[in-house]
Scaffold this motif. Sequence first.
Motif, short mmCIF file in Angstrom:
data_model
loop_
_atom_site.label_atom_id
_atom_site.label_comp_id
_atom_site.label_asym_id
_atom_site.label_seq_id
_atom_site.Cartn_x
_atom_site.Cartn_y
_atom_site.Cartn_z
N THR A 1 0.57 -1.63 0.09
CA THR A 1 -0.35 -0.11 -0.02
C THR A 1 0.92 1.65 -0.13
OG1 THR A 1 -0.92 -1.16 0.82
CG2 THR A 1 -1.97 1.50 1.26
N ASN B 1 1.12 3.78 -2.82
CA ASN B 1 1.05 5.79 -3.11
C ASN B 1 2.30 6.30 -3.08
OD1 ASN B 1 -1.78 4.52 -2.43
ND2 ASN B 1 -1.30 5.04 0.04
N SER C 1 -6.78 -1.14 -9.37
CA SER C 1 -5.30 -1.57 -8.78
C SER C 1 -4.47 -2.44 -9.09
CB SER C 1 -5.17 -1.87 -7.37
OG SER C 1 -4.06 -2.31 -7.21
#
Length: 533
Positions: free
Chosen positions: A94, A98, A339
Amino acid sequence: MLLWPLLLLLLLLLLLLPLALLRQQRSQHARWAWLASLQHRVAWGALGWAATWQWWRLEQSTLHVGQSQQQALKWCLQGDQGPRSPLRGSTDMTTFRNHLPLTKASQAQEEDSAGQVPPTISPQYPGEASLQATVLGLIALNKAYPEVLAPGSTACVTLISPWPSPFPWLGHALGRVSPAGAKDPVALLLEALRSPGLRALEAGTAVELLDVFLRLEADGEELAGAIAAGNPGAPLPKRAAELWQALEQGPRGLALRLWPKLQVVVTLDAGGQAEAVAALGALWCQGLAFFSPAYAASGGVVALNLWPEQPRGLYLLPPGAPFTELLPVKEGAQEEAASTLLLAEAQEGKEYELVLTDRVSLTRCRLGDVVRVVGAHNQCPIVRFTCRLGQALSVRGEDIREDVFSEALGRAVGQWPGAKLLDHGCVESSILDSFEGSAPHYEVFVELRGLRNLSEENRDKLDHSLQEVSARYKSLRFRGSVGPARVHLVGQGAFRALRTALAAYPSSPFPPEMPRVLRHRHLAQFLQRRVVS
């Protein structure tokens, strides 16, 4: 751990070399034949050690793909050395996603100096994937075709080898007849032509091999003369006559006439090569198998081929560096996937775009290369490459993918009597300002064998085929929003000249991916000037 056995074996080779030369009781020819055989055996011994080790490493990494990808990501992030970097020492996906947003790869072949281009990479790739592709590919090739790697059975006819890792002893393991360190492609071709017993023919890519055969046809008389004048006293004049007779019978089956024992053609797979493979298989290399040890893109070797017997390339996506992610391809290719996925999350039958991250640029790069998952090896996907998203055509949002257009063009050419497609390139009409007074459309340039002129009826068949393979295109054509595709026949050698021009660009990658959609006017005009019909 593998380095020491290899060094010992190579040291043994160096020690045995002067001993062989001291065997005065042997004739010079027999002495050198014995030495060549020894070098081949020692090289294969080293290759066997390397293959055993690399196969074990591949099995371990694909059995524990999650851990292997985590290690690959950690290795890539070592390049992010800033003291305040949120990624330093972290492999949390994650945080990684990001911190590093997805970016699209530029079309390196067509970017001018003002554009942003990916870094140029070496013709031989560093890294474990390239090493595994070479070592395991050689073992797989030898298993599928047991005699092709015997001494004197292999020749490479391009300056760059299809094998990604450059071992100093690779030529001995392959039994190549090609002169070591040659810098002249003509010299490589001549050496191959002088060797009628070849069983394997190598080239950097299929497109490069196509150019070799076109050069062979164009310069056949000169090459035959060079062979005849080669070695006084040797039976080369006979070989020169054989070459001339083989060329006189035309392109179909030429390779097997030149080398009757030939079994397999080895090239490195990359974007835009499928059309060259089809042309070679239909004409010059008819009846031969094709094998690519790896699939290479601008980021390096991205997949391994462990199955030479498969007619269409099957590739294993390895979990090592560079770090690989999979971006699901949505219907129509216009929607963006939410994603990326890791390798273990791939589903059979689904299509994904490859995303690579390396430690040099530390960029999550969308390559544009699309794969379809067809199986699995342990926990890693086995794939086929289907198309490059950057090579899609769209003048009204219809988005004709590279593989869809190739299918339509293949159908059309199949209806042109006697025609064989060698190459093609497309241009959207706005690039050439050719839509004034008409709806936007495609300008299509083709190079053919067996057909010198295109009738209007034949030209129209491409537009009909496009409507058959794309409902969206058919709808736009019915409403008049898109005009009919315009087909132009270019002269022999037009695409070979285009590739030479593309290779001269400082940003030109290796392998030289062949663009099918030209985005710059000067490249489109390059083909436009070579139209003959």
